[in-house]
Write an enzyme that holds these catalytic residues in place. Structure first.
Site, PDB file in Angstrom:
ATOM      1  N   GLY A 286      29.295 -22.926  21.908  1.00 10.14           N
ATOM      2  CA  GLY A 286      28.641 -21.930  21.071  1.00 10.14           C
ATOM      3  C   GLY A 286      27.440 -22.402  20.291  1.00 10.14           C
TER       4      GLY A 286
ATOM      5  CD  GLU B 194      35.981 -24.934  26.430  1.00 10.97           C
ATOM      6  OE1 GLU B 194      36.898 -24.969  27.249  1.00 10.97           O
ATOM      7  OE2 GLU B 194      35.846 -24.022  25.584  1.00 10.97           O
ATOM      8  N   PRO B 195      30.062 -26.758  25.883  1.00  9.31           N
ATOM      9  CG  PRO B 195      28.471 -28.458  26.115  1.00  9.31           C
ATOM     10  CD  PRO B 195      29.954 -28.224  25.984  1.00  9.31           C
ATOM     11  N   GLY B 196      27.596 -24.309  26.756  1.00  3.55           N
ATOM     12  CA  GLY B 196      26.954 -23.593  27.855  1.00  3.55           C
ATOM     13  C   GLY B 196      25.487 -23.400  27.536  1.00  3.55           C
ATOM     14  NE  ARG B 197      23.752 -18.921  23.306  1.00  4.51           N
ATOM     15  CZ  ARG B 197      23.589 -17.680  23.740  1.00  4.51           C
ATOM     16  NH1 ARG B 197      22.393 -17.287  24.135  1.00  4.51           N
ATOM     17  NH2 ARG B 197      24.603 -16.835  23.767  1.00  4.51           N
TER      18      ARG B 197
ATOM     19  CB  CYS C 270      12.247   2.215  34.246  1.00  6.51           C
ATOM     20  SG  CYS C 270      12.513   3.991  34.400  1.00  6.51           S
ATOM     21  CD  GLU C 271      18.081   1.928  29.718  1.00  5.66           C
ATOM     22  OE1 GLU C 271      18.375   2.375  28.586  1.00  5.66           O
ATOM     23  OE2 GLU C 271      18.362   2.518  30.764  1.00  5.66           O
TER      24      GLU C 271
ATOM     25  CE1 TYR D   7      27.135 -16.687  28.624  1.00 10.00           C
ATOM     26  CE2 TYR D   7      25.692 -17.959  27.186  1.00 10.00           C
ATOM     27  CZ  TYR D   7      26.937 -17.740  27.740  1.00 10.00           C
ATOM     28  OH  TYR D   7      27.981 -18.570  27.420  1.00 10.00           O
TER      29      TYR D   7
END
Length: 383
Positions: A255, A291-294, A311-312, A340
């Site tokens: 995190g 547990e790093p991801g980012r 287009c949203e 992500y």
């Protein structure tokens, strides 16, 4: 202006030279027309050197901490197979949240014994797969415990598990990124812990090897990490007093944020994170899991694109940013898209997911081709 650009990317493998953006030794402006001709626009560009540096920053700090440790990469942040191979070759383990993530982790070279199956929505089939392969699992709730016990009993195998606890600690991040408060759907709250403990104590089919917490994502307040470590240590002592002598690891999750805004105060580095953990856990005869991801993959990539329609109504590139007025077709780069982005992309509006390019010094190669119309129809029937 040039000095401001250099400061923006200080310490990164993405840098400006003579007004041109480079990834390692590759000029992005020169790369863009070549890749667009072959694979269209937009496309992701990853730096192999930046990925290796990020892993090294964690490993160096952990080695210097004196803590027994293991680094697990959070696969959900980015599951590109070639990137996973680079990460597995560094000796990391993998944290997964689905059966397919377990499978791609193994295909990338992660040994099953170094794979942790996490999540609060495990299916019975995925639990069975994890046990058969020898992966560790987190018990996330009472019903999760019941399912793991049931499958392990059916298979006549022992499941190695960690208990994921909910410490009711606010990580001071966006509510959607918060996972450690009592009203979060993740982890065993204190009121339910005794029930889960009784369930696992009564079964010979599980071995509780550790405790786990994960407070959320984009964390930049290390004080909440310190509070979580204190909580985990207290719970470890309590459970050992109840006969859980098999507990030998504490998983503090991941995190840690990255410097998305590049303004004001610095985001804590992996070294500062690990120093905070060391203060609380040094001297404990426990293996520490991170547990790093980012913070491993986030700043390794840019999205190279051209200004065009979005287009949203809920979709935008950024808000409150001062930009030179872009002309249609102007080149544009969006930084820090390694985590992500590709892994959370969809085919909304029938838009194909783009190509992914890996740069290694002065060479580049395709590591994921762009999707085609035929790819989007491949799972349809009756065509």
């Amino acid at each position: 202006m040039e000095a401001a650009k250099e400061k923006l990317l200080q310490g990164s493998e993405f840098c400006f030279r003579s007004g041109r953006l480079y990834c390692e030794s590759v000029n992005i402006k020169d790369l863009q027309p070549t890749v667009e001709r072959l694979y269209k626009s937009p496309f992701y560009v990853y730096s192999k050197a930046q990925l290796q540096k990020n892993i090294s920053d964690y490993c160096t700090a952990l080695n210097q901490s004196g803590l027994e440790h293991k680094l697990y990469y959070s696969v959900k942040a980015n599951r590109n197979l070639e990137l996973l191979r680079i990460i597995s070759s560094s000796g990391c383990g993998a944290t997964t949240v689905s059966g397919f993530e377990m499978q791609i982790a193994m295909q990338a070279g992660f040994p099953p014994s170094n794979i942790l199956y996490n999540g609060n929505g495990k299916t019975m089939e995925e639990i069975e797969y994890a046990i058969r392969q020898g992966c560790m699992q987190n018990i996330d709730s009472q019903f999760d415990a019941a399912h793991i016990l049931e499958v392990a009993k059916k298979l006549h195998k022992t499941a190695r598990v960690l208990l994921r606890l909910n410490p009711d600690i606010d990580p001071n991040v966006h509510p959607y990124n918060t996972t450690g408060l009592q009203l979060s759907k993740f982890g065993i709250i204190d009121q339910h812990l005794s029930t889960v403990v009784e369930m696992v104590q009564s079964s010979p089919c599980v071995e509780v090897i550790g405790l786990h917490c994960h407070l959320g994502s984009t964390i930049d307040d290390l004080g909440v990490i310190a509070s979580m470590c204190t909580y985990l240590l207290q719970k470890t002592q309590e459970l050992r007093g109840k006969g859980f002598d098999s507990i030998r690891c504490i998983n503090v999750g991941g995190g840690l944020s990255i410097n998305y805004k590049r303004e004001g105060g610095a985001v804590p580095t992996p070294a500062k994170l690990i120093a905070e953990i060391q203060k609380k856990l040094k001297g404990e005869k426990m293996q520490i899991i991170l547990e790093p991801g980012r913070s491993v993959i986030g700043n390794t990539a840019i999205l190279v694109t051209k200004v065009g329609p979005v287009c949203e109504s809920a979709d935008f590139l950024a808000k409150d940013r001062l930009l030179t007025l872009p002309l249609e077709g102007s080149g544009l780069v969006i930084y820090d898209v390694g985590a992500y982005c590709a892994s959370a992309a969809s085919n909304y509006n029938m838009r194909p997911r783009p190509a992914e390019i890996l740069i290694d010094q002065d060479q580049w190669r395709l590591i994921r081709r762009p999707e085609t119309f035929e790819d989007l129809l491949r799972t349809c029937v009756g065509i």
